[in-house]
Design a protein around this motif. Sequence first.
Motif, PDB file in Angstrom:
ATOM      1  N   LEU A  63      -2.957  -1.870  15.832  1.00  0.00           N
ATOM      2  CA  LEU A  63      -2.945  -0.447  16.180  1.00  0.00           C
ATOM      3  C   LEU A  63      -2.386   0.372  15.019  1.00  0.00           C
ATOM      4  CD1 LEU A  63      -3.599   1.060  18.939  1.00  0.00           C
ATOM      5  CD2 LEU A  63      -1.134   1.207  19.236  1.00  0.00           C
ATOM      6  N   LEU A  64      -1.344  -0.132  14.390  1.00  0.00           N
ATOM      7  CA  LEU A  64      -0.743   0.546  13.232  1.00  0.00           C
ATOM      8  C   LEU A  64      -1.716   0.594  12.061  1.00  0.00           C
ATOM      9  CD1 LEU A  64       1.709   1.690  11.625  1.00  0.00           C
ATOM     10  CD2 LEU A  64       2.348  -0.689  11.141  1.00  0.00           C
ATOM     11  N   SER A  65      -2.368  -0.523  11.775  1.00  0.00           N
ATOM     12  CA  SER A  65      -3.258  -0.598  10.624  1.00  0.00           C
ATOM     13  C   SER A  65      -4.534   0.218  10.817  1.00  0.00           C
ATOM     14  CB  SER A  65      -3.624  -2.059  10.345  1.00  0.00           C
ATOM     15  OG  SER A  65      -4.497  -2.163   9.235  1.00  0.00           O
ATOM     16  N   ASP A  66      -5.108   0.149  12.020  1.00  0.00           N
ATOM     17  CA  ASP A  66      -6.380   0.852  12.282  1.00  0.00           C
ATOM     18  C   ASP A  66      -6.188   2.349  12.502  1.00  0.00           C
ATOM     19  OD1 ASP A  66      -7.800  -1.458  12.024  1.00  0.00           O
ATOM     20  OD2 ASP A  66      -8.469  -1.586  14.105  1.00  0.00           O
ATOM     21  N   TYR A  67      -5.111   2.740  13.227  1.00  0.00           N
ATOM     22  CA  TYR A  67      -4.993   4.131  13.669  1.00  0.00           C
ATOM     23  C   TYR A  67      -3.761   4.862  13.141  1.00  0.00           C
ATOM     24  CZ  TYR A  67      -8.471   2.194  16.810  1.00  0.00           C
ATOM     25  OH  TYR A  67      -9.574   1.556  17.303  1.00  0.00           O
ATOM     26  N   GLY A  68      -2.861   4.153  12.481  1.00  0.00           N
ATOM     27  CA  GLY A  68      -1.760   4.839  11.813  1.00  0.00           C
ATOM     28  C   GLY A  68      -0.450   4.869  12.569  1.00  0.00           C
ATOM     29  N   ILE A  69       0.551   5.406  11.903  1.00  0.00           N
ATOM     30  CA  ILE A  69       1.931   5.380  12.384  1.00  0.00           C
ATOM     31  C   ILE A  69       2.138   6.254  13.621  1.00  0.00           C
ATOM     32  CG2 ILE A  69       2.639   7.284  10.868  1.00  0.00           C
ATOM     33  CD1 ILE A  69       4.737   4.161  11.799  1.00  0.00           C
ATOM     34  N   VAL A  70       1.367   7.335  13.753  1.00  0.00           N
ATOM     35  CA  VAL A  70       1.545   8.230  14.897  1.00  0.00           C
ATOM     36  C   VAL A  70       1.177   7.522  16.205  1.00  0.00           C
ATOM     37  CG1 VAL A  70       0.788  10.383  15.984  1.00  0.00           C
ATOM     38  CG2 VAL A  70       1.194  10.316  13.517  1.00  0.00           C
ATOM     39  N   VAL A  71       0.036   6.834  16.209  1.00  0.00           N
ATOM     40  CA  VAL A  71      -0.394   6.102  17.407  1.00  0.00           C
ATOM     41  C   VAL A  71       0.561   4.934  17.671  1.00  0.00           C
ATOM     42  CG1 VAL A  71      -2.308   4.892  18.515  1.00  0.00           C
ATOM     43  CG2 VAL A  71      -2.781   6.744  16.908  1.00  0.00           C
ATOM     44  N   PHE A  72       0.962   4.264  16.612  1.00  0.00           N
ATOM     45  CA  PHE A  72       1.915   3.153  16.722  1.00  0.00           C
ATOM     46  C   PHE A  72       3.227   3.626  17.345  1.00  0.00           C
ATOM     47  CE2 PHE A  72       5.358   0.663  14.691  1.00  0.00           C
ATOM     48  CZ  PHE A  72       4.993  -0.626  15.075  1.00  0.00           C
ATOM     49  N   ILE A 127      -1.699   6.219   7.817  1.00  0.00           N
ATOM     50  CA  ILE A 127      -2.508   7.151   8.615  1.00  0.00           C
ATOM     51  C   ILE A 127      -3.713   6.436   9.230  1.00  0.00           C
ATOM     52  CG2 ILE A 127      -1.813   9.208   7.337  1.00  0.00           C
ATOM     53  CD1 ILE A 127      -4.505   9.076   5.877  1.00  0.00           C
ATOM     54  N   GLY A 128      -3.856   5.152   8.943  1.00  0.00           N
ATOM     55  CA  GLY A 128      -4.921   4.367   9.560  1.00  0.00           C
ATOM     56  C   GLY A 128      -6.085   4.090   8.630  1.00  0.00           C
ATOM     57  N   ASN A 129      -6.668   2.907   8.794  1.00  0.00           N
ATOM     58  CA  ASN A 129      -7.825   2.502   7.989  1.00  0.00           C
ATOM     59  C   ASN A 129      -9.157   2.718   8.696  1.00  0.00           C
ATOM     60  OD1 ASN A 129      -6.551   1.251   5.545  1.00  0.00           O
ATOM     61  ND2 ASN A 129      -5.589  -0.036   7.098  1.00  0.00           N
ATOM     62  N   GLY A 130      -9.117   3.094   9.981  1.00  0.00           N
ATOM     63  CA  GLY A 130     -10.336   3.314  10.739  1.00  0.00           C
ATOM     64  C   GLY A 130     -10.498   2.290  11.853  1.00  0.00           C
ATOM     65  N   LEU A 143       0.640  -5.094   5.728  1.00  0.00           N
ATOM     66  CA  LEU A 143       0.409  -4.637   4.350  1.00  0.00           C
ATOM     67  C   LEU A 143      -0.790  -3.690   4.279  1.00  0.00           C
ATOM     68  CD1 LEU A 143       1.072  -7.925   2.329  1.00  0.00           C
ATOM     69  CD2 LEU A 143       2.538  -5.882   2.484  1.00  0.00           C
ATOM     70  N   LEU A 144      -1.824  -3.975   5.089  1.00  0.00           N
ATOM     71  CA  LEU A 144      -3.005  -3.096   5.108  1.00  0.00           C
ATOM     72  C   LEU A 144      -2.668  -1.714   5.645  1.00  0.00           C
ATOM     73  CD1 LEU A 144      -5.983  -5.328   6.286  1.00  0.00           C
ATOM     74  CD2 LEU A 144      -5.697  -4.229   4.077  1.00  0.00           C
ATOM     75  N   SER A 145      -1.694  -1.634   6.535  1.00  0.00           N
ATOM     76  CA  SER A 145      -1.305  -0.326   7.069  1.00  0.00           C
ATOM     77  C   SER A 145      -0.670   0.546   5.989  1.00  0.00           C
ATOM     78  CB  SER A 145      -0.331  -0.496   8.246  1.00  0.00           C
ATOM     79  OG  SER A 145       0.909  -0.999   7.792  1.00  0.00           O
ATOM     80  N   LEU A 146      -0.110  -0.110   4.958  1.00  0.00           N
ATOM     81  CA  LEU A 146       0.507   0.629   3.843  1.00  0.00           C
ATOM     82  C   LEU A 146      -0.483   0.871   2.721  1.00  0.00           C
ATOM     83  CD1 LEU A 146       3.866  -1.394   3.724  1.00  0.00           C
ATOM     84  CD2 LEU A 146       3.519   0.883   4.712  1.00  0.00           C
ATOM     85  N   ASN A 147      -1.273  -0.122   2.410  1.00  0.00           N
ATOM     86  CA  ASN A 147      -2.238  -0.023   1.320  1.00  0.00           C
ATOM     87  C   ASN A 147      -3.508  -0.778   1.701  1.00  0.00           C
ATOM     88  OD1 ASN A 147      -3.429   0.377  -1.173  1.00  0.00           O
ATOM     89  ND2 ASN A 147      -2.368  -1.337  -2.145  1.00  0.00           N
TER      90      ASN A 147
END
Length: 409
Positions: free
Chosen positions: A317-326, A295-298, A286-290
């Motif tokens: 990895l998805l939440s911190d760095y976003g969908i591209v890295v995932f 695009i990542g939370n940092g 959920l944090l990866s979306l909001n």
Amino acid sequence: MLAFLEKYTVGELLISLAIISVAFGDIYKIAGIVPVYLAFLAVAVIFEAGTMFRQKPDTPLHFFALSWILFATFDLALHFDNSNMTIYFSSCANSLFIYLIACTALKKKDVLSLYSKALIACVLITIIACVIETYTGIHYVNFDERYRRMFSSLAAGFQVNINDNATLLSLMIPAVLITMRAKTKYLIAFILLVLVVQIGSRLCNVSIAVLLLLSAGLGLYSKIGDRDSKRTYKVFLICVFGIVAIITALFLDSIYSALVSLSGESLSTTTADDLFRVDRITDTVLLSLNPGFLIGNGPGATLEIMGYSPHCSVFELLSDYGIVVFASLFALLMPFFSTFAKRGGLMNRVLLTAFPVFFLMVSFTSSSMLRIHCVWVILAILFCYAYQQGKPAIEVDVLSARGKVGSRS
């Protein structure tokens, strides 16, 4: 000795030393932040800078490393308040290490062999440390009173906790079986297995069981199946069916209770812990979306925002760095499945094919697999083996020669 040193560049030798040094985890640091191995890594980057800039990033391993470091930096700038600088530097170290291995080992079998030997040295250091810790009860990491009471007789090695150590020991098993040629690899793998079982991590035990079942199934298919119709999708289906079978089995009370008894925990405690982990996974996604907007939370933001470890490194990895890295991680894992249809030894082919499933399952064991540097070294080296599996030696030599000609021009 002189011939050995002349065979490799200074940068390649420094990378191999860095691989050995990751055995010591994050316990021994410089200035309280930088792991010791970063000294080798930083100098290796300087010596191999020309190779890194000249070589075109043309494999999923290159793209994963590049996307990780770029989005770690981008998300740090975008979410500086929620980010953790130590985790940022750790992520940059991991991605740089992966990129260095990709640039120097993918097209030179001799270099990959050197890195494999360094990895085995890392494994042996880890085993010796864990055996000493198990028999003496003296821990390398400073356990608080709760951890000392719960895990005093278990080995955490040079990792933060026993689950991190179980994660690393589990991943070392296929790494040893794939990278070593000597028959002593079976003894080393057995010792690693004993250490994992002794720690009692249920998910690691189940993951190893899945790895063995998938490997056995693929080996059987290789013997009785149609060798002319080995397609990636067939291998993928076998892996999926294997996972479904294991998950279904876990819902049977008798089998689940047996796994719990092996871990030394009560069924009620284990069920509560599993439900808590499911909640953590849900919160992380959920944090990866909001507010992440994919695009990542940092770097380290998921831990900072939730206040507790995600215990699901893939979604972290998805939440911190976003969908591209995932997505690039899954793009990195997909080529492993095609290894089954290539030439080469049967054991390597089946283990490399089953490895992505094993890797993803084990990633839910640790509080954060992203900080365990040796995990990413293992992933990078095994990808190189999958990439080179079945390639004629002459083809690799030609690719290496082209690289040398390009570097002179």
